[in-house]
Design an enzyme around this catalytic site. Sequence first.
Site, PDB file in Angstrom:
ATOM      1  N   ASP A   1     -10.981  15.973   3.831  1.00 38.75           N
ATOM      2  CA  ASP A   1     -11.174  14.630   4.369  1.00 38.75           C
ATOM      3  C   ASP A   1     -12.606  14.141   4.099  1.00 38.75           C
ATOM      4  O   ASP A   1     -12.826  12.962   3.854  1.00 38.75           O
ATOM      5  CB  ASP A   1     -10.909  14.675   5.879  1.00 38.75           C
ATOM      6  CG  ASP A   1     -10.653  13.304   6.460  1.00 38.75           C
ATOM      7  OD1 ASP A   1     -10.411  12.361   5.683  1.00 38.75           O
ATOM      8  OD2 ASP A   1     -10.704  13.165   7.696  1.00 38.75           O
TER       9      ASP A   1
ATOM     10  N   ASP B   1      -0.186   9.193   0.466  1.00 39.86           N
ATOM     11  CA  ASP B   1       0.335  10.528   0.142  1.00 39.86           C
ATOM     12  C   ASP B   1       1.824  10.595  -0.223  1.00 39.86           C
ATOM     13  O   ASP B   1       2.633   9.948   0.428  1.00 39.86           O
ATOM     14  CB  ASP B   1       0.183  11.478   1.336  1.00 39.86           C
ATOM     15  CG  ASP B   1      -1.139  11.367   2.051  1.00 39.86           C
ATOM     16  OD1 ASP B   1      -1.998  10.596   1.614  1.00 39.86           O
ATOM     17  OD2 ASP B   1      -1.298  12.076   3.067  1.00 39.86           O
TER      18      ASP B   1
ATOM     19  N   TRP C   1       0.814  -1.222   0.000  1.00 41.68           N
ATOM     20  CA  TRP C   1       0.000   0.000   0.000  1.00 41.68           C
ATOM     21  C   TRP C   1       0.848   1.272   0.000  1.00 41.68           C
ATOM     22  O   TRP C   1       1.826   1.389   0.744  1.00 41.68           O
ATOM     23  CB  TRP C   1      -0.885   0.016   1.246  1.00 41.68           C
ATOM     24  CG  TRP C   1      -1.545   1.339   1.479  1.00 41.68           C
ATOM     25  CD1 TRP C   1      -1.032   2.409   2.183  1.00 41.68           C
ATOM     26  CD2 TRP C   1      -2.817   1.776   0.988  1.00 41.68           C
ATOM     27  NE1 TRP C   1      -1.914   3.464   2.160  1.00 41.68           N
ATOM     28  CE2 TRP C   1      -3.018   3.100   1.438  1.00 41.68           C
ATOM     29  CE3 TRP C   1      -3.814   1.160   0.207  1.00 41.68           C
ATOM     30  CZ2 TRP C   1      -4.173   3.833   1.138  1.00 41.68           C
ATOM     31  CZ3 TRP C   1      -4.954   1.898  -0.090  1.00 41.68           C
ATOM     32  CH2 TRP C   1      -5.127   3.211   0.378  1.00 41.68           C
ATOM     33  N   MET C   2       0.403   2.269  -0.787  1.00 43.05           N
ATOM     34  CA  MET C   2       1.001   3.613  -0.742  1.00 43.05           C
ATOM     35  C   MET C   2      -0.132   4.630  -0.672  1.00 43.05           C
ATOM     36  O   MET C   2      -1.181   4.422  -1.265  1.00 43.05           O
ATOM     37  CB  MET C   2       1.829   3.841  -2.007  1.00 43.05           C
ATOM     38  CG  MET C   2       2.334   5.281  -2.167  1.00 43.05           C
ATOM     39  SD  MET C   2       3.426   5.477  -3.591  1.00 43.05           S
ATOM     40  CE  MET C   2       2.286   5.192  -4.943  1.00 43.05           C
TER      41      MET C   2
ATOM     42  N   ASP D   1      -0.245  17.113   9.025  1.00 42.49           N
ATOM     43  CA  ASP D   1       0.318  17.368   7.693  1.00 42.49           C
ATOM     44  C   ASP D   1       0.949  18.760   7.548  1.00 42.49           C
ATOM     45  O   ASP D   1       0.472  19.597   6.766  1.00 42.49           O
ATOM     46  CB  ASP D   1      -0.737  17.132   6.595  1.00 42.49           C
ATOM     47  CG  ASP D   1      -1.480  15.818   6.762  1.00 42.49           C
ATOM     48  OD1 ASP D   1      -0.907  14.892   7.361  1.00 42.49           O
ATOM     49  OD2 ASP D   1      -2.637  15.715   6.311  1.00 42.49           O
TER      50      ASP D   1
ATOM     51  N   TRP E   1      -4.212   0.182   3.792  1.00 43.41           N
ATOM     52  CA  TRP E   1      -3.629   1.201   4.667  1.00 43.41           C
ATOM     53  C   TRP E   1      -3.387   0.669   6.077  1.00 43.41           C
ATOM     54  O   TRP E   1      -4.233  -0.052   6.622  1.00 43.41           O
ATOM     55  CB  TRP E   1      -4.562   2.421   4.714  1.00 43.41           C
ATOM     56  CG  TRP E   1      -3.984   3.584   5.473  1.00 43.41           C
ATOM     57  CD1 TRP E   1      -3.213   4.582   4.950  1.00 43.41           C
ATOM     58  CD2 TRP E   1      -4.136   3.885   6.865  1.00 43.41           C
ATOM     59  NE1 TRP E   1      -2.873   5.479   5.943  1.00 43.41           N
ATOM     60  CE2 TRP E   1      -3.414   5.072   7.124  1.00 43.41           C
ATOM     61  CE3 TRP E   1      -4.786   3.254   7.926  1.00 43.41           C
ATOM     62  CZ2 TRP E   1      -3.348   5.660   8.392  1.00 43.41           C
ATOM     63  CZ3 TRP E   1      -4.721   3.841   9.195  1.00 43.41           C
ATOM     64  CH2 TRP E   1      -4.006   5.029   9.421  1.00 43.41           C
TER      65      TRP E   1
ATOM     66  N   TRP F   1       3.226   9.808   9.698  1.00 45.17           N
ATOM     67  CA  TRP F   1       2.289  10.337   8.719  1.00 45.17           C
ATOM     68  C   TRP F   1       2.900  11.444   7.873  1.00 45.17           C
ATOM     69  O   TRP F   1       4.089  11.687   7.888  1.00 45.17           O
ATOM     70  CB  TRP F   1       0.998  10.788   9.436  1.00 45.17           C
ATOM     71  CG  TRP F   1       0.171   9.606   9.878  1.00 45.17           C
ATOM     72  CD1 TRP F   1       0.496   8.278   9.774  1.00 45.17           C
ATOM     73  CD2 TRP F   1      -1.110   9.654  10.500  1.00 45.17           C
ATOM     74  NE1 TRP F   1      -0.517   7.499  10.276  1.00 45.17           N
ATOM     75  CE2 TRP F   1      -1.509   8.308  10.732  1.00 45.17           C
ATOM     76  CE3 TRP F   1      -1.962  10.686  10.876  1.00 45.17           C
ATOM     77  CZ2 TRP F   1      -2.733   7.995  11.321  1.00 45.17           C
ATOM     78  CZ3 TRP F   1      -3.174  10.372  11.461  1.00 45.17           C
ATOM     79  CH2 TRP F   1      -3.550   9.041  11.684  1.00 45.17           C
TER      80      TRP F   1
HETATM   81  C1  FRU Z   1      -4.199  11.935   3.792  1.00 49.23           C
HETATM   82  C2  FRU Z   1      -3.820  11.437   5.170  1.00 49.23           C
HETATM   83  C3  FRU Z   1      -3.097  12.484   5.964  1.00 49.23           C
HETATM   84  C4  FRU Z   1      -2.314  11.665   6.949  1.00 49.23           C
HETATM   85  C5  FRU Z   1      -1.941  10.452   6.135  1.00 49.23           C
HETATM   86  C6  FRU Z   1      -1.926   9.176   6.905  1.00 49.23           C
HETATM   87  O1  FRU Z   1      -4.427  10.905   2.888  1.00 49.23           O
HETATM   88  O2  FRU Z   1      -4.976  10.984   5.846  1.00 49.23           O
HETATM   89  O3  FRU Z   1      -3.929  13.436   6.568  1.00 49.23           O
HETATM   90  O4  FRU Z   1      -1.178  12.349   7.425  1.00 49.23           O
HETATM   91  O5  FRU Z   1      -2.890  10.364   5.088  1.00 49.23           O
HETATM   92  O6  FRU Z   1      -1.482   8.109   6.107  1.00 49.23           O
END
Ligand code: FRU
Length: 538
Positions: free
Chosen positions: A234, A22, A19-20, A146, A46, A81
């Site tokens: 989100d 961001d 899985w990948m 983030d 994820w 993250w």
């Molecule tokens: C966005 C997100 C970010 C978070 C990361 C976790 O896709 O939900 O807000 O840092 O992915 O994998």
Amino acid sequence: NAMLAWQRTSYHFQPEKNWMNDPDGPLFYKGWYHLFYQYNPDSAIWGNITWGHAVSRDLIHWLYLPLAMVPDHWYDINGVWTGSATLLPNGSIVMIYTGATTENVQVQNLAFPADPSDPLLLHWVKYEGNPIIVPPPGIGMKDFRDPTTAWYVASNSTWRIAIGSKVNKTGISLTYETSDFLSYQLLEGVLHAVPGTGMWECVDFYPVATTGKHGMDTSENGAGVKHVLKASLDDDKHDYYALGTYDVATDTWTPDDPEVDVGIGMRYDYGKYYASKTFYDQSKKRRVLWGWIGETDSELTDLEKGWASVQTIPRVVVFDEKTRSNLLQWPVEEVESLRTSHKDYKDIKMGPGSVVPINVGGTATQLDINVEFEVSKESLEGAIEADVGYNCSTSAGAGGRSVLGPFGLLVVADQTLSEQTAVYFYIGKGTDGNLQTFFCQDELRSTKAPDVLKRVYGSVVPVLPGEKLSVRLLVDHSIVESFAQGGRTCITSRVYPTEALYGAARVFLFNNATGANVTATSLKIWQLNSAFIHPYSF
Ligand code: FRU
């Protein structure tokens, strides 16, 4: 399973397996482009999020490197993250990312390269004083993540970073100020807030030049600069941006047009696209945008494939000097180094209801297509009212006929068109005679496989007087990435054909309008080589 194997892309970046999500901390350092990414080393779903790492000389060919950071401290044990890199004027790198703590609190952490003289930046050291920022009063413990790249404020010799959050249903971006990247002060108020938009993930904030095609370093400001603010919502999983002005003194950003604000106006991409991030490429003086393309098939299928998600072809982002109301996104020029054989067509006439097969000079799974359309003057003038209130997403897609649309291309299609992905224009004409052009991508017939989310994506695309309608399209197995009018409106689709794969894939032009004579004045198609994307062996 040959069908699933075909879906792996050949020149878009994706890990070897699993899985990948961001893109994280992209930067150019000592001759190498670095891409970090949210990565689960253990599964195609994820979880257990680490930072995967790859390097490239040209943003197209990649070497996979060992994981850059893994969850190994209380402040990131539930996930390393998303975060961003800042390249300081003295050449050093500051990496700031969100950690999910033992209690699942979102905190911001600092990391440095262990050996700054290593161009591959193989090893990372987490700062002993982590976390450097915890959620401030009034902000939810799980609504604070983030961090952006930092920008420099000359007037008081400090740096600022933005972090996304929400208060009730209002999406917000907070700003922190620091002089040493070790201690941080929350600035009063917000950089910006938009009611009703919910949690802002992956905020991005950067300047664009209002004249010229060059990119700007993140700290630039002043005359001839606009600031782009982007948030990934989100709640609806789309990336929205707006153009505006940044007032350093009050640390507030104001949109040029309040009707086109963050989260309610323009999207970077109207398709499957999320959690994007830009960086300034100092070697080519351009701003480059990465975006995560997820899957639209089921988790079960992803587990069977053993992988999920890809990154877009990096895109150069500039201000659109012609419309002055949007950005332009365009695949980095390096992708053109993959071009091999070439087919060139001119003036293909398409009357109402026509479908024209195109010889692409080989298989049709790795293509770079450029096409220009012209609708005859008589058709445009003769047409009576057509749907100006058209909406790609709620329309019947390429199968819904009107006077001046749809027309465009069918890609990843089989010979009988039982599977096809349509990339098309649709022109509406108001009672006042004004035209409005829409650019859409229709996945409804892209596959016969069950458990695939299929949509019609798209939006209005600005077309100025005298301009032809144009599309650039990158096809890479299960990805169709499209750029209309030089990148004013972009759409990315995932497609999972059951028949239109390998040698069976075809390309067609089509015109499903009832009252438009359309000419493809120019159609250029290149076969694209596969990129070299492999593990780096030590
Ligand atoms: C966005 C997100 C970010 C978070 C990361 C976790 O896709 O939900 O807000 O840092 O992915 O994998």
